[in-house]
Design an enzyme around this catalytic site. Structure first.
Site, PDB file in Angstrom:
ATOM      1  N   ARG A   1       3.482 -29.789  33.238  1.00  9.56           N
ATOM      2  CA  ARG A   1       2.572 -30.927  33.431  1.00  9.56           C
ATOM      3  C   ARG A   1       2.849 -32.009  32.379  1.00  9.56           C
ATOM      4  O   ARG A   1       3.078 -31.724  31.205  1.00  9.56           O
ATOM      5  CB  ARG A   1       1.131 -30.419  33.312  1.00  9.56           C
TER       6      ARG A   1
ATOM      7  N   THR B   1      -6.189 -42.188  24.713  1.00  7.85           N
ATOM      8  CA  THR B   1      -6.348 -40.738  24.564  1.00  7.85           C
ATOM      9  C   THR B   1      -7.436 -40.274  25.509  1.00  7.85           C
ATOM     10  O   THR B   1      -8.449 -40.951  25.679  1.00  7.85           O
ATOM     11  CB  THR B   1      -6.710 -40.336  23.116  1.00  7.85           C
ATOM     12  N   GLY B   2      -7.217 -39.138  26.137  1.00  6.51           N
ATOM     13  CA  GLY B   2      -8.232 -38.645  27.058  1.00  6.51           C
ATOM     14  C   GLY B   2      -7.605 -37.810  28.150  1.00  6.51           C
ATOM     15  O   GLY B   2      -6.472 -37.326  28.005  1.00  6.51           O
TER      16      GLY B   2
ATOM     17  N   GLY C   1      -5.549 -37.196  30.779  1.00  9.85           N
ATOM     18  CA  GLY C   1      -4.385 -37.967  31.194  1.00  9.85           C
ATOM     19  C   GLY C   1      -4.303 -38.320  32.666  1.00  9.85           C
ATOM     20  O   GLY C   1      -3.900 -39.432  33.029  1.00  9.85           O
TER      21      GLY C   1
ATOM     22  N   GLY D   1       1.223 -35.690  30.923  1.00  4.76           N
ATOM     23  CA  GLY D   1       0.014 -36.517  30.957  1.00  4.76           C
ATOM     24  C   GLY D   1       0.332 -38.006  30.889  1.00  4.76           C
ATOM     25  O   GLY D   1       1.434 -38.449  31.245  1.00  4.76           O
TER      26      GLY D   1
ATOM     27  N   THR E   1      -4.680 -36.263  21.008  1.00  6.19           N
ATOM     28  CA  THR E   1      -3.537 -37.172  20.931  1.00  6.19           C
ATOM     29  C   THR E   1      -3.684 -38.168  19.778  1.00  6.19           C
ATOM     30  O   THR E   1      -4.797 -38.513  19.410  1.00  6.19           O
ATOM     31  CB  THR E   1      -3.489 -37.950  22.262  1.00  6.19           C
TER      32      THR E   1
HETATM   33  N1  ASP Z   1      -4.028 -37.863  27.080  1.00  5.22           N
HETATM   34  C1  ASP Z   1      -3.442 -36.607  26.725  1.00  5.22           C
HETATM   35  C2  ASP Z   1      -2.927 -35.929  27.953  1.00  5.22           C
HETATM   36  O1  ASP Z   1      -3.565 -35.995  28.992  1.00  5.22           O
HETATM   37  C3  ASP Z   1      -4.386 -35.681  26.062  1.00  5.22           C
HETATM   38  C4  ASP Z   1      -5.080 -36.253  24.864  1.00  5.22           C
HETATM   39  O2  ASP Z   1      -5.342 -37.446  24.801  1.00  5.22           O
HETATM   40  O3  ASP Z   1      -5.373 -35.473  23.956  1.00  5.22           O
HETATM   41  O4  ASP Z   1      -1.902 -35.303  27.872  1.00  5.22           O
END
Ligand code: ASP
Length: 352
Positions: free
Chosen positions: A246, A269-270, A272, A248, A218
């Site tokens: 889905r 970011t992470g 979700g 996030g 992200t």
């Molecule tokens: N946070 C994003 C999600 O869960 C994924 C990401 O941060 O790359 O959709």
């Protein structure tokens, strides 16, 4: 009697002059803030967190990430330097990363289980607490622009799927054929995961470990402008192999994005699902507001303790109303960059 009156008059005069001075001082500090005289400003960005290890990175890929992060942050910095708004800096900076195949947002979005690309994005304006978000869009070149449009030109905060795309068409937002999002690298990642699924290498039992070892790509930005306004934005393709439409944390205000002029602006970011359950972005702001702690203390508490104890992985970038920043993550790495009012630039990928 006359003496008493003249004494009282002098006292009143002295006090009122003193008060006037205070008012004048306050007025000058607040007008300095709003007129952009002696202001501070800055911005901080991320391009995703996860298992990003030096030993798995080629020199050329590392150079490509570094130079794209620098290109993106310089775009936002120029806007802020010229007196532009935090919101404009956030969106234009994110546009650069959305247009690059390197990041999991816009052009480089990951694939769903059905081999499509479903994109999410959100923005929040710290001055007004207005916010806009889109989820599950498939034909919008820059989802962050549509999130801004939802915020500014609809009575809603979040639109999704087909409806969001109809709104985009009405508002003249740039549309693309879904094939625009095809990149060989992302398609191969999906194929690899599907093969492992087929071979039963990913089961319900080890799915957690598998996701934890992924890279979250992200992109996000948090900015403070010369007028003391904060803004944040986040844009993503979500997680590879996602199913069932889905969604996030990236388009969820309070989880993936939050901004409040009284505290800070945050982009996450992470993984979700964990960021939604921990309301990561809002929690950092709330800790500053209710406990009076610094941005760095709040961010480290939320990421290193609360999120980690839940089992979540990832990170945030954030900037507060005084220009202090945080780039906190509990993964091996996070693509990140910061630039302050003096034009000092820092770029990082791995843990120090
Ligand atoms: N946070 C994003 C999600 O869960 C994924 C990401 O941060 O790359 O959709």
């Amino acid at each position: 009697m006359t003496k008493i009156f003249s004494f009282l008059f002098t006292v009143v005069l002295v006090f009122s002059c003193g008060n006037d001075k205070n008012v004048a001082e306050n007025a000058s500090t607040s007008s300095e803030k709003t007129s952009g005289k002696n202001p501070t400003f800055g911005l901080v960005i991320h391009g995703g967190a996860g298992t990003i290890l030096k030993e798995n990175m080629s020199d050329s890929l590392e150079a490509a990430y570094t130079s794209k992060l620098e290109e993106a942050i310089r775009v936002g910095h120029k806007i802020l330097e010229n007196g532009g708004s935090a919101m404009e800096a956030v969106t234009k900076t994110i546009n650069v990363m959305e247009d690059s195949p390197l990041f999991n947002a816009g052009k480089g979005a990951v694939f769903t289980h059905d081999e499509t690309n479903e994109l999410d994005a959100s923005v929040m304006d710290g001055a007004t607490l207005n916010a806009g978000a889109v989820a599950g869009v498939t034909g919008i070149k820059n989802p962050i622009d549509l999130a801004v449009e939802v915020m500014n030109n609809s009575p809603h905060v979040m639109l999704s799927g087909k409806g969001a795309e109809i709104f985009a068409k009405e508002r003249g937002i740039e549309l693309v054929d879904p094939s625009y999002f095809y990149t060989e690298r992302r398609f191969q990642s999906l194929k690899r995961i599907k093969e492992r699924e087929k071979e039963n290498k990913i089961s319900v039992a080890n799915e957690d470990t598998f996701i934890k070892n992924s890279k979250y790509g992200t992109v996000g930005c948090a900015a403070l402008d010369k007028n003391g306004n904060l803004a944040a934005g986040t844009s993503t393709g979500g997680m590879t192999n996602k199913k069932w439409n889905r969604i996030g944390d990236a388009p969820i205000i309070g989880a993936g994005t939050y901004a409040n002029n009284a505290t800070c602006a945050v982009s996450s970011t992470g993984w979700g699902e964990y960021f939604i359950r921990a309301m990561v972005a809002h929690d950092i702001s709330a800790m500053m507001e209710y406990k009076g702690v610094s941005l760095q203390d709040a961010a480290s508490d939320v990421i290193q303790k609360k999120l980690s104890e839940l089992g979540g992985t990832g990170g945030i970038v954030a900037i507060d109303k005084d220009g202090n920043i945080s780039m906190e993550f509990n993964t091996a790495g996070m693509y990140r960059a910061h630039m302050n009012a003096q034009g000092e630039l820092t770029i990082g990928i791995y843990k120090e």
